[in-house]
Design an enzyme around this catalytic site. Structure first.
Site, mmCIF file in Angstrom:
data_model
loop_
_atom_site.group_PDB
_atom_site.id
_atom_site.type_symbol
_atom_site.label_atom_id
_atom_site.label_comp_id
_atom_site.label_asym_id
_atom_site.label_seq_id
_atom_site.Cartn_x
_atom_site.Cartn_y
_atom_site.Cartn_z
ATOM 1 N N CYS A 39 75.669 0.557 -11.683
ATOM 2 C CA CYS A 39 76.253 -0.474 -12.774
ATOM 3 C C CYS A 39 76.330 -0.024 -14.023
ATOM 4 O O CYS A 39 77.058 1.002 -14.257
ATOM 5 C CB CYS A 39 75.228 -1.788 -12.726
ATOM 6 S SG CYS A 39 76.129 -3.186 -13.598
ATOM 7 N N HIS A 56 76.193 -3.413 -6.750
ATOM 8 C CA HIS A 56 74.915 -3.396 -6.503
ATOM 9 C C HIS A 56 74.352 -2.927 -5.406
ATOM 10 O O HIS A 56 73.951 -3.978 -4.541
ATOM 11 C CB HIS A 56 73.931 -4.726 -7.222
ATOM 12 C CG HIS A 56 74.137 -4.654 -8.569
ATOM 13 N ND1 HIS A 56 73.090 -4.236 -9.433
ATOM 14 C CD2 HIS A 56 75.092 -4.904 -9.573
ATOM 15 C CE1 HIS A 56 73.372 -4.482 -10.775
ATOM 16 N NE2 HIS A 56 74.837 -4.943 -10.829
ATOM 17 N N GLU A 110 71.608 -2.205 -4.306
ATOM 18 C CA GLU A 110 70.071 -2.999 -4.006
ATOM 19 C C GLU A 110 70.278 -4.486 -4.002
ATOM 20 O O GLU A 110 69.210 -4.952 -3.367
ATOM 21 C CB GLU A 110 69.218 -2.520 -5.180
ATOM 22 C CG GLU A 110 69.493 -3.578 -6.324
ATOM 23 C CD GLU A 110 70.735 -3.301 -7.209
ATOM 24 O OE1 GLU A 110 71.563 -2.325 -6.904
ATOM 25 O OE2 GLU A 110 70.787 -4.110 -8.093
#
Ligand SMILES: Nc1ncnc2c1ncn2[C@@H]1O[C@H](COP(=O)(O)OP(=O)(O)O)[C@@H](O)[C@H]1O
Ligand SMILES: Nc1ncnc2c1ncn2[C@@H]1O[C@H](COP(=O)(O)OP(=O)(O)O)[C@@H](O)[C@H]1O
Ligand SMILES: [Mg+2]
Ligand SMILES: [Mg+2]
Lengths: 375, 1069
Positions: A265, A350, A352
């Site tokens: 990001c 993202h 994650e």
């Protein structure tokens, strides 16, 4: 108990609704997120610093909040706009009602809003500044307030939210159910993470691939980072405009080529700056859990979790050194690149998750492989 | 990957007749598949035995076969058509099983047909519960403890071990047929026996019970490149233990954190990959223990399903359409999202509203069936509502159900509350509302129902708010509260009852306060991108996105939820209305709330309003769209009941005037009209009291036929042989008679031949579309008896009379569009009119398929002002089918054990099939085969016939004897056969001793039964016979006419090889 509340936008549009939680007033850039789940992760994602978030999904607060699903120590957004906020929290993992969680941090909630109308307005006219208030109910004064706060463009919020002290992280990703089996590799690597507003699930994922992580302040020099003898360096997500982060980009330039580097990001944008590229502001950004991204190396599509208002201009990247690896299929914007010579790669979205699909978790494995390769 | 070029011709197998668990949703998926494949340039060969479907419209495939979905017939079609591939995943369980059967029989291999979508191994892995469990364990997914058993002992041993209750699930059955919950050893013995019997492979899974856990479904899509996406998550309001088909369900999931949701998503994708569905949609079901969070996988369906239809309508993502394209090798990222145009189909829809589905049950039509919900699906139809919040959507959905009950008028028995909450029944939600209103806490309600507290809290909020409103009056209520009420989903009707004023008054007040419905779009992306598709739903928010056009436009009112008597046939008509309007360059606007249907596909009409069919909702749409006309005659009784009020509100109704519609429904006025036209009707009268009814019956003479007015499908209609029967009927009937209208009483015409006529009229000329002769006599509801086109045994004189009467009636009623008339020809050859319905009928699709003329479309042209005289392409006077077409009904009795499968004037069938043949016999035997009661080729015939019909019976017996059938009969019948020189054995009646006829049937000694009702005395006997026959799956015929038909059918089967003919060939003539 509910009370009147207003949302006023800088362009003069005003929405009337009901306040939930504790009466308060806050201003920020108004953005919308289209995710269907994961409001707690959104509340606590530091990347929302300085922003009022409109959730397009109408029923919010249904499952409360809990410690495991926090992405930082406290709520980071400036305000919340929803269609209907739940009076109760119903989920075995819930530890606190969601409105209480926000109220403790002084974050105003306005509900009963025609959120779809608001989203269409933002889609047409772009993200803009706004104020939520249940203290001042005079539209004109609120519109004025909205116009006085600084614009998101040009703001360095990352340095502000970054940790002041370095700290260690070793918690793994928790299982959400006794039936879920999450593998956590044995601790084998040391990663140093630049904190521009890092989400805890990134740290949990790093632990998952067998890394102990030292989180360092945004301004830490290359030398200091390298002196920690990291197997890899991670550049985190975060709020605000990447443009002002030239100095940080310089620091990171110093570690590229020395150890494997992975960015997410804002980290992706900073690495772009470090490679001499330019960034620009998107009209209303990408905030949601359903954006298709194609991995240009494999041709496979990932459904990704996204949260960014700025993007990297691919044409400004030096194609000799840089290879574009990921493209957003909705608007063809750049979602990831890697260095042709150095062990460095990053993505705009993202992997994650938290919230969002796990399709891109493989990127953490690739980071692990890079670190292994450097051994 | 671009689409495959190595295949050109693709075969699609449909899902056959509408049955519980398999309804219009597979017409929707099949139709989408046909369109999608042809758009990509493939030839499509479609097979489906159900003529009422849009997918069997000849325009939708190169070759369309309305033939039995059995291996023999499918083989014949494959041999004739030589398709390159077979798409196995869009025809429901029926299509899937048929595809599998073809593969197992080596036919696909023999003719080089490739199975696309899901292959044989994947299907087996998913459908065979044991293989499935093994596969899931392999990838580390948790499943309930279970054991697959093939005999009683093993089952009992295992359940003693895991403890009761245990769940029984037969392999390879639809909608959980034959499944059940055994709470103790005794029940176990009983249920397991049935289950073993019902499973085609005599396998039953005995499983750990997870009753009361949260239940979820995930709709998944995968392409050849292994790109996988979730289209929608669905959370069941009713926890585990109530079949998802019988559960109120909500999209998306409401009570899962992101971690929990993503775990379920990961599990779904892992499951899909392990099962090996290479391309297309699947449905994966999960259960979560609310206390521990343990998540188990319940099952996966490797095909599009009822839920995927719901998910498509709920999100705007057309799963079946995309699945079909994926099946020919296209990738998700190569396909565009229809609604946003700019973005690809490779994404996960995000929605900014809440969707609620509520099932519709009809236990009242099956006396003797226990109205309890379990793991086997019982609902006949469903509605879906889209709302700004759960509350809004829920009440909208409840309204869409058309229960006929006025909101807030239900009566509750306080003593039943607890048991009604503990044991799921169709009444549970009403009792929940009642209990909460009485002050039961959410905790208490949760303990009893196990329904998630979040849902219960939503109910409580609405109920509390209703309390607040109750303190107000129409005058005192604040604008804010009124708006809140509308946002919560309260109807004007509900509010008017709360305040004791008229609905109109509430509406007026609302408008004064500027509180109006606005329309939002279903756009797959929560407004992130612009929507180019007007797929709309109403909310009480600020901004309206309807953006009505300036075009000439006509609105079509759909038929709402499927129910017996009003199902897919009417949806077929509504779709055709839309097509016809588009061809005439009118903008078509569809209004409906049934998520299964083709009519609610945003591709069908130019604009779609997914809304309840109530006066309030329809008027709101009319005010927004200002249509030039509204079509009410295609959606069955639902829009008809709205026609007068709509007209009163100045809505322009096109076609037959609502006054005429009302006249036809109004006994008195209609009776007088028939007199004027001197068209005889069975003598009859009306009554509102028991006394009145008895009087009328006396004058008419028994038997009489009684029923409430204004019902479809012969609801609550019975033949009364005595005053006693009338009395008991009147007591219940009053409850039925929805709009507090009177009870109708007619002389019952015995042994009369019934005839159905569909006709088109432009106000001047009449075109008769079909004169259908019923196989069963009058007294068996038109929807429940087989019928044949053209009429076979009716004399020219009667036919002429019927034509004359039909023309007279059509003109007298000023019919513009469609009309349906039912006649009964009494034994002495006199023609009576039973009823005239100035609207599209159940038989319109069948007639259209039989004659090759799109009757519904023509009707719309007439409504829009064209004249039959201006349509040279049409024959004059009457349409004639080229071959013989028999329509046969399909019944749900197997879903209601304990119910007497007897036919009568109240309709019980859920679906229909069509058989096409050169002769009546051929067509009839095909129809019977498709309907699931194949005629035997040989064996033994048992006959028991009433005195006055014995001669006829003997004639039929001779035919069977000639075909080498062994003959059995009850004493009287057997003696008559003997007297006629036939060798017939006498069998005891049940009450005469043993071994009796039932023993004979149970021993499998009988292959066909013809048993005409012999009045009240023999009733018990006959019931026992029907039950035994049903259990042994032996055709049991209750009318000589049908017996004769069976004889012809068997003869045809025996002396000619099976032939198949496509509709395209049929219509060539
Ligand atoms: N182990 C179980 N315990 C309790 N209820 C169950 C169990 N398994 C299934 N059910 C219920 O039975 C219903 C039907 O089961 P399912 O496996 O979906 O069969 P079907 O093929 O009929 O959909 C489910 O919707 C669920 O409510
Ligand atoms: N007078 C009658 N004599 C014999 N059978 C009748 C008579 N009236 C109705 N029926 C039978 O009852 C069935 C239902 O009656 P109908 O008036 O068609 O009701 P619906 O509106 O449900 O179709 C008919 O199809 C016919 O078989
Ligand atoms: Mg199921
Ligand atoms: Mg009828």
């Amino acid at each position: 108990m509910s009370f009147a509340a207003l949302l006023a936008l800088e362009d003069g549009r005003v929405f009337r609704g009901r306040g939930v939680g504790t009466p308060a007033e806050r201003a920020g850039e108004v953005v919308f997120n289209t995710g269907l789940t994961g409001y707690q992760e959104i509340f606590s994602d530091p990347s929302y610093t300085g922003q009022i978030v409109v959730l397009t999904y109408p029923q919010i607060g249904n499952y409360g909040v809990n410690d495991e699903d926090r992405e930082s120590l406290k709520p980071c957004l400036e305000g919340l706009v929803v269609r209907e906020f739940s009076p109760i929290a119903s989920n075995r993992r819930s530890q606190q009602p969601a409105d209480e969680y926000l109220s403790e941090a002084g974050v105003p909630i306005i509900d009963g809003i025609d959120t779809r109308a608001l989203v269409r307005h933002l889609r047409e006219h772009g993200a803009m500044r706004g104020v939520i208030s249940s203290l001042d109910l005079d539209p004109d004064s609120l519109i004025q307030k909205a116009r006085t706060i600084p614009n998101m463009a040009g703001r360095d919020l990352a340095s502000a939210v970054s940790t002041k002290e370095r700290y260690e992280w070793t918690d793994p990703v928790p299982a959400s159910s006794p039936s879920e089996h999450i593998t956590t590799a044995e601790e084998k690597f040391h990663v140093v993470a630049y904190d521009f507003g890092i989400k805890h699930n990134i740290l949990r994922q790093l632990r998952g691939i067998g890394a102990r992580t030292t989180v360092v302040p945004a301004g830490t020099s290359a030398a200091d980072v390298l002196s920690l003898k990291p197997d890899g360096v991670f550049v985190s997500n975060g709020p605000g405009d990447p443009e002002p982060l030239q100095a940080q980009a310089k620091n990171i330039q110093g570690v590229i080529g020395r150890v494997p580097v992975f960015g997410i990001c804002l980290g992706h944008q900073v690495l772009a700056l470090a490679s001499g590229a330019k960034t620009f502001k998107l009209k209303f950004g990408h905030h949601g859990c359903n954006h298709p991204v194609r991995n240009e190396l494999t041709g496979k599509v990932e459904i990704t979790s996204q949260n960014h208002g700025f993007a990297v201009d691919p044409d400004s990247l030096p194609s000799a050194e840089i290879e574009l690896t990921h493209i957003n299929l909705n608007d063809q914007t750049l979602e990831g690149f890697r260095s042709r010579k150095d062990p460095m790669f990053c993505v705009q979205y993202h992997p994650e998750a938290a919230p969002g699909p796990h399709d891109s978790a493989y990127l953490f494995q690739e980071f692990r492989e890079l670190m292994e390769g450097q051994r | 990957m671009p689409k495959r070029t190595d295949i050109h011709k693709i075969m699609i197998i449909g899902s056959g007749p509408i049955v519980i668990g398999q309804a219009c949703e597979f017409d929707y998926s099949g139709t989408q598949a046909c369109k999608a494949l042809r758009d990509e340039g493939y030839e499509v060969v479609l097979v489906n035995s159900n003529p009422a479907t849009i997918m069997t419209d000849p325009e939708l495939a190169e070759q369309t076969y309305v033939e039995p979905l059995t291996v023999e017939y499918l083989r014949e079609i494959i041999e004739k058509e030589r398709p390159d591939a077979l798409l196995s995943t869009v025809g429901g369980q029926t299509g899937l099983n048929a595809s599998l059967a073809l593969a197992d029989a080596g036919i696909l291999e023999k003719f080089g047909v490739e199975m696309i979508g899901a292959n044989r191994d994947a299907i087996n892995k998913a459908e065979d519960r044991q293989q499935f469990k093994a596969a899931m364990t392999k990838i580390g997914l948790d499943t309930p403890k279970s054991l697959l058993v093939t005999d009683l002992e093993a089952g009992l041993e295992f359940s003693d071990e895991i403890g009761y209750p245990t769940i029984l699930r037969p392999s390879f059955t639809l909608g959980g047929s034959g499944g059940g919950i055994a709470y103790n050893r005794e029940e176990m013995v009983e249920l397991l026996r049935i289950a073993l019997e019902i499973s085609p492979v005599h396998e039953v899974l005995v499983e750990e019970s997870v009753l009361g856990w949260k239940e979820y479904e995930m709709e998944v899509l995968r392409d050849v490149a292994d790109n996988c996406i979730i289209i929608c998550s669905i959370e069941n309001f009713d926890p585990m233990g109530v079949h998802t088909g019988d559960s109120i369900t909500v999209a998306p999931a409401q009570t899962l954190t992101d971690r929990e949701y993503q775990f379920m998503r990961d599990a779904s994708l892992a499951c899909l990959r392990e099962i090996g569905v290479d391309t297309g949609g699947s449905n994966v079901q999960f259960a979560i223990d609310p206390k521990t969070g343990r998540q188990i996988i319940i099952e996966m369906n490797p095909r599009v399903s009822r839920s995927s239809a719901l998910a498509s309508k709920a999100t705007g993502f057309p799963i079946a359409k995309i699945a079909a394209k994926l099946a020919v090798g296209m990738r998700l990222d190569e396909i565009a999202n229809d609604i946003t145009k700019k973005t690809p189909a490779c994404f996960e829809p995000s929605i900014d509203y809440v969707v609620v589905k509520v099932p519709k049950w009809q236990f009242e039509k099956f006396p003797g069936a226990e109205p309890v919900l379990g793991i086997q699906m019982k609902s006949i139809g469903e509605v879906m509502a889209i709302g700004s919040t759960f509350k809004h959507a829920l009440w909208k959905a409840i309204r869409s159900l058309e229960t006929g009950r006025k909101p807030g008028t239900d009566v509750f028995d306080p003593d039943l509350v607890r048991s009604r909450l503990i044991t799921p029944t169709p009444e549970r939600l009403s009792y929940l509302r009642y209990a909460l209103a009485q002050g039961m806490t959410v905790e208490e309600a949760h303990d009893l129902t196990k329904i998630d507290p979040w849902f219960l809290e939503q109910l409580r909020e609405a109920i509390d708010f209703q309390g607040t409103l109750g303190d107000d009056t129409l005058e005192t209520v604040s604008d804010e509260n009124l708006r809140q009420a509308k946002r919560y989903g309260f109807s004007d009707d509900r509010l008017s009852r709360l305040w004791g004023v008229t609905e109109a008054a509430v509406r007026e007040k609302r408008k004064e306060a500027g509180i109006n419905a606005v329309y939002k779009r279903v756009d797959t992306c929560a407004a992130e991108f612009e929507s180019f598709t007007p797929y709309l739903y109403s909310v009480y928010e600020d901004e309206c996105e309807a953006e009505p056009t300036e075009r000439k436009k006509v609105m079509i009112l759909g038929s709402g939820p499927n129910r017996i008597g009003q199902g897919i046939e009417f949806d077929y008509c509504c779709c055709h209305a839309s097509y016809a309007l588009q061809e005439m360059d009118y903008e078509s606007i569809m209004v409906n709330c049934n998520p299964e249907t083709v009519s609610t596909d945003y591709d069908t009409a130019d604009r779609l309003y997914f809304e309840p069919l109530t006066l309030e909702n329809v008027l709101n749409i009319v005010e927004t769209e200002k249509p030039d006309g509204v079509i009410v005659q295609f959606g069955g009784q639902t829009p008809l009941n709205l026609s007068l009020p709509l007209k009163a509100n100045g809505v322009p109704i096109v076609g037959t005037d609502p006054e005429s519609i009302d006249l036809a429904e109004d006994r008195d006025r209609f009776g007088r009209l028939m007199e004027q036209l001197d068209i005889p009707q069975p003598p009859g009268g009306m009554a509102t009291s028991v006394e009145g009814a008895l009087e009328v019956a006396q004058d008419l003479g028994y038997p009489v036929l009684v029923r409430p007015s204004y019902v479809l499908g012969g609801r609550a209609m019975v033949i009364c042989y005595s005053a006693a029967m009338i009395e008991s009927y009147m007591r219940e009937a009053v409850a039925y008679s929805s709009q507090d209208r009177p009870i109708l009483i007619d002389r019952y015409l015995e042994n009369a031949t019934e005839v159905d006529v569909d006709a088109l009229c432009d106000g001047e000329d009449v075109l008769i579309a079909g004169i259908m002769e019923h196989i069963e006599e009058a007294g068996i509801h038109s929807g429940d008896s087989s019928c044949v086109l053209p009429a076979m045994t009716i004399g020219e004189e009667q036919l002429q009379t019927i034509r004359d009467y039909t023309v007279k009636a059509a003109k007298a009623l000023n019919v513009v569009g469609l009309m349906n008339v039912q006649y009964a020809i009494s034994a002495d050859g006199k023609v009576y009119v039973i009823e005239v319905n100035p609207r599209a009928s159940r038989t319109v699709p069948y007639v259209s398929k039989a004659t090759g003329f799109p009757v519904a479309k023509i009707a719309v042209q007439l409504m829009m002002g064209r004249k039959l005289a201006d349509m040279p392409e049409l024959p004059k006077g009457i349409l004639v089918p080229h071959k013989v077409c028999v329509k046969s009904p399909v019944f749900p009795f197997n879903k209601f054990p304990g119910v007497d499968p007897i036919l009568g004037p109240e309709m019980r069938s859920t679906g229909e099939v069509m058989g096409v043949g050169e002769t009546f016999g051929e067509a009839f035997s095909k129809a019977q085969l498709s309907a699931g009661n194949p005629l035997p080729d040989d064996g033994a015939l048992f006959m028991s016939i009433g005195a006055e019909q014995k001669d006829e019976a003997v004639e039929i017996a001779k035919k069977f004897a000639a075909m080498g059938f062994e003959l059995f009969g009850t004493r009287g019948t057997a003696e008559r056969m003997r007297a006629a020189g036939l060798d017939a054995k006498v069998v005891f009646k049940v009450n005469e001793g043993r071994p009796n006829v039932v023993d004979l049937i149970k021993d499998g000694k009988v292959s066909l039964i013809i048993n005409t009702p012999a009045g009240a005395s023999a009733f018990e006997d006959e019931r026992a016979i029907r039950r035994a026959a049903a259990a042994q799956v032996i055709p049991c015929i209750s009318m000589l006419t049908a017996g004769r038909a069976a004889a012809d059918g068997i003869a045809a089967k025996r002396d000619q090889a099976i032939q198949v003919m496509s509709l395209q060939e049929l219509h060539q003539g």
